[in-house]
Write an enzyme that holds these catalytic residues in place. Structure first.
Site, PDB file in Angstrom:
ATOM      1  N   ASN A  11       0.878  -1.170   0.000  1.00  0.00           N
ATOM      2  CA  ASN A  11       0.000   0.000   0.000  1.00  0.00           C
ATOM      3  C   ASN A  11       0.920   1.226   0.000  1.00  0.00           C
ATOM      4  OD1 ASN A  11      -1.797   2.048   0.493  1.00  0.00           O
ATOM      5  ND2 ASN A  11      -2.450   1.311   2.512  1.00  0.00           N
ATOM      6  N   TRP A  12       1.109   1.766  -1.191  1.00  0.00           N
ATOM      7  CA  TRP A  12       2.045   2.899  -1.306  1.00  0.00           C
ATOM      8  C   TRP A  12       1.478   4.196  -0.731  1.00  0.00           C
ATOM      9  CZ3 TRP A  12       4.367   2.409  -7.004  1.00  0.00           C
ATOM     10  CH2 TRP A  12       5.285   1.354  -7.017  1.00  0.00           C
ATOM     11  N   LYS A  13       0.196   4.197  -0.450  1.00  0.00           N
ATOM     12  CA  LYS A  13      -0.475   5.397   0.064  1.00  0.00           C
ATOM     13  C   LYS A  13      -0.189   6.607  -0.843  1.00  0.00           C
ATOM     14  CE  LYS A  13      -0.462   3.329   4.582  1.00  0.00           C
ATOM     15  NZ  LYS A  13      -0.459   3.452   6.032  1.00  0.00           N
ATOM     16  N   HIS A  96      -9.753   1.037   4.601  1.00  0.00           N
ATOM     17  CA  HIS A  96      -8.500   1.280   5.324  1.00  0.00           C
ATOM     18  C   HIS A  96      -8.772   2.239   6.485  1.00  0.00           C
ATOM     19  CE1 HIS A  96      -4.488   2.655   6.295  1.00  0.00           C
ATOM     20  NE2 HIS A  96      -4.065   1.527   5.753  1.00  0.00           N
ATOM     21  N   GLU A  98      -7.244   4.698   7.565  1.00  0.00           N
ATOM     22  CA  GLU A  98      -7.047   6.123   7.239  1.00  0.00           C
ATOM     23  C   GLU A  98      -8.278   6.670   6.528  1.00  0.00           C
ATOM     24  OE1 GLU A  98      -3.233   5.604   5.327  1.00  0.00           O
ATOM     25  OE2 GLU A  98      -2.402   5.090   7.286  1.00  0.00           O
ATOM     26  N   GLU A 168      -5.688  -4.772  10.645  1.00  0.00           N
ATOM     27  CA  GLU A 168      -4.726  -3.694  10.831  1.00  0.00           C
ATOM     28  C   GLU A 168      -5.051  -2.929  12.109  1.00  0.00           C
ATOM     29  OE1 GLU A 168      -2.676  -2.712   6.894  1.00  0.00           O
ATOM     30  OE2 GLU A 168      -4.320  -1.319   7.134  1.00  0.00           O
ATOM     31  N   GLY A 174       1.971   2.564  10.785  1.00  0.00           N
ATOM     32  CA  GLY A 174       2.906   3.673  10.611  1.00  0.00           C
ATOM     33  C   GLY A 174       3.556   4.136  11.908  1.00  0.00           C
ATOM     34  N   SER A 213       2.989  -1.837  10.508  1.00  0.00           N
ATOM     35  CA  SER A 213       4.432  -1.872  10.762  1.00  0.00           C
ATOM     36  C   SER A 213       5.075  -3.232  10.509  1.00  0.00           C
ATOM     37  CB  SER A 213       4.740  -1.372  12.171  1.00  0.00           C
ATOM     38  OG  SER A 213       4.295  -0.033  12.327  1.00  0.00           O
ATOM     39  N   GLY A 234       2.722  -0.964   4.358  1.00  0.00           N
ATOM     40  CA  GLY A 234       2.778   0.453   4.046  1.00  0.00           C
ATOM     41  C   GLY A 234       4.226   0.907   3.879  1.00  0.00           C
ATOM     42  N   GLY A 235       4.756   1.535   4.917  1.00  0.00           N
ATOM     43  CA  GLY A 235       6.097   2.121   4.872  1.00  0.00           C
ATOM     44  C   GLY A 235       7.170   1.235   4.239  1.00  0.00           C
TER      45      GLY A 235
HETATM   46  P1  PGA Z   1       2.492   0.521   7.725  1.00  0.00           P
HETATM   47  O1  PGA Z   1       1.059   0.678   7.041  1.00  0.00           O
HETATM   48  O2  PGA Z   1       3.075  -0.771   7.208  1.00  0.00           O
HETATM   49  O3  PGA Z   1       3.268   1.714   7.332  1.00  0.00           O
HETATM   50  O4  PGA Z   1       2.242   0.446   9.216  1.00  0.00           O
HETATM   51  C1  PGA Z   1       0.230  -0.424   6.812  1.00  0.00           C
HETATM   52  C2  PGA Z   1      -1.067   0.014   6.208  1.00  0.00           C
HETATM   53  O5  PGA Z   1      -1.575   1.086   6.566  1.00  0.00           O
HETATM   54  O6  PGA Z   1      -1.622  -0.688   5.345  1.00  0.00           O
END
Ligand code: PGA
Length: 251
Positions: A11-13, A96, A98, A168, A174, A213, A234-235
Site C-alpha cells: 500500500n504505497w499510500k 483502510h 485512514e 490492521e 505507521g 508496521s 505500508g512504509g
Molecule cells: P504501515 O502501514 O506498514 O506503514 O504500518 C500499513 C497500512 O496502513 O496498510
C-alpha cells in the site's frame, strides 16, 4: 485445512512520483521472480495506468487503495470500480483505517465499496482493526465483529470466497509498533471463527493479512502463525529491499 497462498500487498499510500516509483518498481519486478507468494502493488490511483503498463510482463498484480461505492455520475474526484477494472486492477483495498478516520467512511459505506469491487470482478481487501483506546478497554473483538458483520450482512457470506481481509490494528499503522505474532494471531483466529459461524468452508479459504508496521525483520515470524496469510505493507513497501524480504518470508 486449505493451503492458503501467502499474499503480500504493498500500500504505497500517497507517496512517490514517476521519478521514484519507476526504479522502485523495477527493483521489485526483478527481485520478486521465483517467490512463492502472490504479490500485489496498490499505487495512488493516478499511477495505476503507468503501473498497468510496467507490470505487463510481470507476475505482480495491480491493486488500488480506494474506490467509490457509486457506479458513475456527478461525483467529482471519485474513481469507480469499473475504471479500476478498465486498467487491469485485480484487487482494491476498502475500509483502510485512514479512510475510516480521515474521510469518515463508515461500515455501511465500506460494505458498499466491497460490493462494488466484486461486482466488477475484482477482489476486495477489506481492512478491519481497532483503535488503541478500544484495545485498552478490551473492545478489540467487539469492534472487529461489528466491522465484519456489516459486510457479511450486506454482501453475504459467500462473497468472502473472493475476498481478502486485512487485520490492521490502528495503533500499529505507521507507528513502528507491531502487534506481536501472538497478539495478531489471536485476532486473526477470531476473524476466521466469526466467518465460520456462517460458513466453515469460506472461513477456511479466506486469506487474512496482517498490516501495521510489518518490516523486513518481523514478517517471517508473523507469517509463521497459522491464521496469518500474508501482509498489507505500508512504509516498508517503499523500500525495494525491505519489501522483497517481506515477499520472500514464508510459512
Ligand atoms: P504501515 O502501514 O506498514 O506503514 O504500518 C500499513 C497500512 O496502513 O496498510
Amino acid at each position: 485445512m486449505t493451503e492458503r497462498q501467502i499474499l503480500v500487498a504493498a500500500n504505497w499510500k500517497m507517496n512517490g512520483t514517476l521519478e521514484t516509483i519507476r526504479p522502485l518498481l523495477q527493483s521489485v519486478i526483478q527481485g520478486v521472480q521465483g517467490t512463492k507468494s502472490e504479490v500485489v502493488i496498490c499505487p495512488s490511483s493516478v499511477y495505476i495506468s503507468e503501473l498497468a503498463t510496467l507490470l505487463q510482463q510481470s507476475e505482480i498484480k495491480l491493486g488500488a487503495q480506494n474506490v467509490s461505492q457509486l457506479e458513475k455520475g456527478a461525483y467529482t474526484g471519485e474513481v469507480s470500480a469499473l475504471m479500476l477494472k478498465d486498467f487491469g486492477c485485480g484487487y482494491v483495498i476498502v475500509g483502510h483505517s485512514e479512510r475510516r478516520a480521515l474521510y469518515a467512511e463508515n461500515d455501511v459505506m465500506v460494505a458498499k465499496k466491497f460490493m462494488a469491487v466484486q461486482k466488477n470482478g475484482m477482489t476486495p481487501i477489506l481492512c478491519v482493526g481497532e483503535l488503541l483506546e478500544e484495545r485498552e478497554s478490551n473492545c478489540t473483538e467487539e469492534v472487529i465483529a461489528r466491522q465484519l458483520d456489516v459486510v457479511i450482512e450486506l454482501a453475504g457470506i459467500a462473497a468472502f470466497e473472493n475476498a481478502v481481509i486485512a487485520y490492521e490494528p490502528v495503533w500499529a499503522i505507521g507507528t513502528g509498533k507491531t502487534a506481536t505474532p501472538e497478539q495478531a494471531e489471536e485476532v486473526h483466529e477470531f476473524i476466521r471463527l466469526r466467518l465460520a459461524r456462517h460458513d466453515n468452508e469460506v472461513a477456511d479459504i479466506v486469506r487474512i493479512l496482517y498490516g501495521g508496521s510489518v518490516n523486513a525483520g518481523n514478517a517471517e515470524q508473523l507469517f509463521e502463525m497459522a491464521n496469518i496469510d500474508g501482509g498489507l505493507i505500508g512504509g516498508a513497501s517503499l523500500v525495494a529491499e525491505d519489501f522483497l524480504t517481506i515477499c520472500r518470508a514464508m510459512r
